[in-house]
Design an enzyme around this catalytic site. Structure first.
Site: not given
Ligand code: BGC
Length: 848
Positions: A222, A224, A255-257
């Site tokens: 996903d 940001y 998730s993205d970081w």
């Protein structure tokens, strides 16, 4: 007739013959399909876990790992970026990936690239490759276009499927990212992409859809941003309705970081794994939520099962991920070279300047920051450090051999030299204000330069907010063009005005992106420069310079150019100026226009090579140079590939995966690219165990809707500088004999066939592109859309018969009322040619 060998075969034969290649061990088995044994084992493992243990498993650890659970024999699994090389951590093979991959228009090459990345990952114990990135190139300045693919959903979908299959065939999980509508890098954590469903379905989602439904990708990341007011990591529509519902995604949604903002909302809306650590989806948030019924335990179980099932299916618990292949892979060099050779795109070749004849050249001048050191890729998490990247200087020198004199100069000073060597008229005034907004009584001092762009601290930690205003005078010694250049650290904000007119502005960037403007000054003209600087944290990190272009360009440029038979000007961006975390400029980095002009003043034979993730401003010099070769980011073998193309050892075959705009303002997204002014909204984020923080969300209305790239240009009848799909060759091709049924049943597959002939004197590759128009549609549709293509390799005089099969989707649009793909029966036009604007063949089709 002799058949032309594919470039890959030629390269591999060469490397085998020279002993440069040792064949790799046979690829690992592709993951076996779901079996009931795996399902039973996953459930068995789940049944042994407490709720706390399950919650632990849905958050990452140590930046790049999944969580281990020794009690059920589950080790942690490793992740690594990404699309252009497996960078965990240390040197690797750096490929021509991203936009360069799209420029190859070659799904077979995409598969080889995926396989290479897969075994590079295995050699480094990597279980998850955090790529490919497939976001649409909506505007040329978006900082990560180089890492993504193209402006067209069909092209993206077509290359990404074999790429993912290639990675996963090696026993490595591919992660398609960033889902979704993440099309800029400025303020990437704080924007809301407002996109209607039809635009999403037709433009921004198809590459993800193909990754899931055709390539069976096992992980999705996903993005940001928010989509229509909801963060992607907690978006019911994106994650549950579309990804896991419509497309039936069975894998892991991560998730993205640090893209998660609410543990309960993320848990309930489809996120399976919070990376890199469980800041929100953790026991503090989820235990009480499960107890209160706000999150069902079965929802947590589903996430854990997705992780376990996928990891078991890949055999991660039963075999070592390390497969014994080398980390320095000579075989992969062939793949890296092939990608570069296939992607280099020749945009201008006046008077058949290329190919060059080495036997007729005594001296070659190579100038510019792009020529040395090599520039394999852009910046950020995709950046892969190559063992031995080949620069353009080395590639050319190796190819021409000792009888040709090679002269190289960078031709431009480093950024810091501009700041230190600027000759202000007297001292610079620096006023430090005890506030965030230049209010209050400032402390004033003077200094000779503004060259503090590296960390300069105010001493001990200082909580007082401060802003700094610099005021400087400059007097032009001669009439001419002057460079205004500024750079600050990421997060810092500044504006620079000249005589009251604001010329530069950095609002937000994670990295340090120099900004520049060109001033036309008359002899003796004095100007006042004011920089308003707002540091993100205590300290001053601003550099500002003003210098005449005549002083900027090294005298060697003219000296070498005047002695040379031909000049190669290697311009463009690099991993500092085009990177994740910030957008890039549309103009070339500072001084490069002036550099080309200086070379041209001494020698008309200036060949420009361009390194960039998309279009740049060529207005100052394109009419005057005979050649423009777009090299994208060509990976570690880029210098060799450039030399081979320039000297005709390889016939250029790249085609533009993006329309090449003349000006940034001409791009259809230009007026819709930034958040609506004054419409920002606050968003309170409550991280368990931390005080709440308030984000300011900017709302970006995708008012350009379907009019992305060539869809806009062909619908409006206007023209970009170079159209999507365009690229020159050293030979010529003819399209003929189109055959398509005059009538077909709506929903049936429609075959379209035609011939492509090499009408020139050398072997080469053409990309046959098929566009569909729907003139009788009930709703407005783009004038034409790419729905098929094939790369055809042909010897001189050879003809190949091509058949492209158009499925129902090729004629469909997304009906927003019916919420489904729909075909309006009636007239369709099929066009075939070598770019979105040059389609010599056409056929009419009636769908009943
Ligand atoms: C990037 C991702 C990347 C991740 C891990 C993030 O900042 O947006 O693309 O995979 O970092 O490095």
């Amino acid at each position: 007739m002799k058949k032309a060998l594919p470039a890959q075969t030629i390269v591999l034969c060469f490397l085998l013959a020279t002993g440069l290649v040792v064949l790799q061990p046979a690829p690992a088995q592709a993951p076996a399909p779901d079996s009931s044994a795996i399902e039973a084992k996953a459930h068995d493992m789940l049944a042994k876990l407490t709720l706390e243990q399950k919650i632990e498993l849905i958050g990452g650890v140590d930046e790049m790992f999944t969580h281990a659970e020794p009690s059920i024999g589950l080790p942690r699994f490793k992740m690594s970026d990404a699309s252009v090389g497996v960078r965990t951590w240390g040197p690797t093979t750096a490929y021509a990936g991203g936009v360069a991959l799209a420029a190859t228009w070659d799904p077979d090459f995409a598969r080889s690239l995926g396989q290479s990345l897969g075994h590079d990952a295995r050699a480094r114990n990597v279980n998850f490759l955090l790529g490919p990135g497939v976001n649409i190139s909506r505007s040329p300045v978006a900082g990560r276009n180089f890492e993504y693919l193209s402006e067209d959903p069909f092209l993206n979908a077509t290359v990404v499927v074999p790429y993912i299959e290639g990675v996963q065939s090696q026993g490595v999980i591919a992660t398609v990212k960033h889902y979704a509508a993440n099309n800029q890098e400025y303020s990437r954590h704080d924007t809301d992409s407002i996109v209607d469903e039809r635009t999403l379905r037709e433009i921004y989602l198809p590459a993800f859809e193909a990754a899931v439904t055709k390539a069976h990708v096992d992980a999705v990341m996903d993005s940001y941003n928010q989509l229509n007011g909801v963060h992607a990591t907690q978006d019911d529509f994106l994650n549950l309705k579309v990804l896991k519902g419509d497309w039936g995604f069975q894998g892991i949604l991560m998730s993205d970081w640090d893209a998660t903002y609410d543990g309960v909302a993320a848990a309930n809306n489809g996120l399976d794994l919070e990376m890199p650590s469980p800041r929100f989806m953790n026991a503090k948030a989820l235990l009480p939520a499960v107890q209160s019924g706000a999150v069902k335990e079965s929802t947590i179980d589903d996430k854990v099962l997705r992780l376990l099932r996928t990891e078991l299916r890949y055999g991660f618990t039963d075999r070592p991920q390390f497969d014994g292949s080398s980390t320095y892979s000579v075989a992969d060099r062939a793949v890296a070279l092939q990608g570069a050779l296939e992607s280099l795109t020749l945009l201008k070749n006046e008077g058949h300047t290329l190919p060059l004849d080495a036997s007729r050249i005594k001296t070659i001048a190579i100038i510019g920051p792009g020529a040395w050191p090599a520039v394999p890729g852009g910046g950020g998490s995709s950046n892969a450090t190559a063992f031995q990247p080949v620069s353009i200087v080395a590639g050319i020198a190796d190819l021409v051999g000792p009888n040709v004199r090679v002269l190289y100069t960078r031709g431009l000073p480093e950024m810091s030299d501009v700041f230190w060597n600027s000759k202000w008229d007297g001292d610079v005034k620096a006023e430090v204000f005890p506030s965030k907004d230049f209010s209050g009584a400032p402390q004033a001092s003077t200094q000779p330069k503004i060259a503090d762009y590296q960390n300069v601290w105010w001493g001990a930690p200082d909580k007082t907010p401060r802003t700094v205003r610099y005021t400087a005078s400059f007097k032009a010694a001669n009439a001419g063009k002057y460079l205004l250049l500024a750079a600050a650290s990421g997060g810092d904000k500044y504006t620079v005005s000249v005589d009251g007119k604001q010329l530069l502005e950095q609002t937000q960037a994670e990295g340090q992106v120099p900004l520049s403007a060109t001033l036309d000054l008359s002899e003796g003209q004095a100007v006042t420069v004011v920089a308003d600087y707002r540091p993100a944290f205590s300290g001053v990190r601003l550099g500002l310079g003003l210098m005449s272009e005549a002083d900027l360009v090294a005298p060697e440029v003219k000296q070498y150019a005047s002695k040379a038979d031909v000049v190669i000007a290697a311009v463009g961006f690099n991993d500092a100026t085009e990177s994740e975390g910030a957008d890039r400029t549309f103009t070339l980095p500072y001084g490069q226009d002036a550099l080309i002009e200086a070379a041209l003043a001494a020698n008309p034979h200036v060949i420009v090579t361009l390194t960039a993730g998309g279009a740049v401003d060529t207005n100052r010099w394109l009419d005057k140079v005979p050649v423009l070769l777009d090299t994208w980011y060509p990976g570690q073998e880029g210098g060799t590939a450039v030399a081979q193309v320039l000297f005709g050892k390889h016939n250029p075959e790249g085609r533009l995966p993006v329309s090449f705009d003349r000006n940034w303002a001409d791009n259809p997204s230009h007026q819709f690219y930034y958040p609506e002014k004054g419409a920002d909204t606050p968003l309170e984020v409550d991280e368990p165990g931390h005080p709440p923080v308030t984000l300011t969300i900017g709302h970006v209305k995708y008012g350009d809707k379907l009019m992305v790239g060539y869809r806009y240009w062909t619908t409006t009848g206007k023209h970009p500088l170079f159209p999507f799909g365009f690229g020159l060759s050293y030979t010529t091709f003819k399209f003929s004999n189109i055959k398509a049924p005059a009538m077909a049943a709506s929903g049936s597959t429609v075959p379209v066939s035609f011939d492509v002939t090499n009408t020139g004197k050398v072997a080469g590759a053409e990309v046959a592109e098929l566009y569909v128009s729907d003139p009788s549609a009930k709703i407005d549709r783009p004038e034409r859309e790419l729905k098929g293509f094939e790369k055809v390799r042909l010897n001189p005089g050879e003809t190949k018969h091509v058949t492209l099969n158009l499925d129902a989707r090729a004629f469909s649009y997304w009906d927003e009322n019916a919420h489904k793909w729909t075909i309006d029966p009636g007239k369709f036009k099929i066009r075939v040619g070598d770019s979105s604007e040059n389609t010599p063949l056409s056929a009419d089709l009636n769908l009943k």
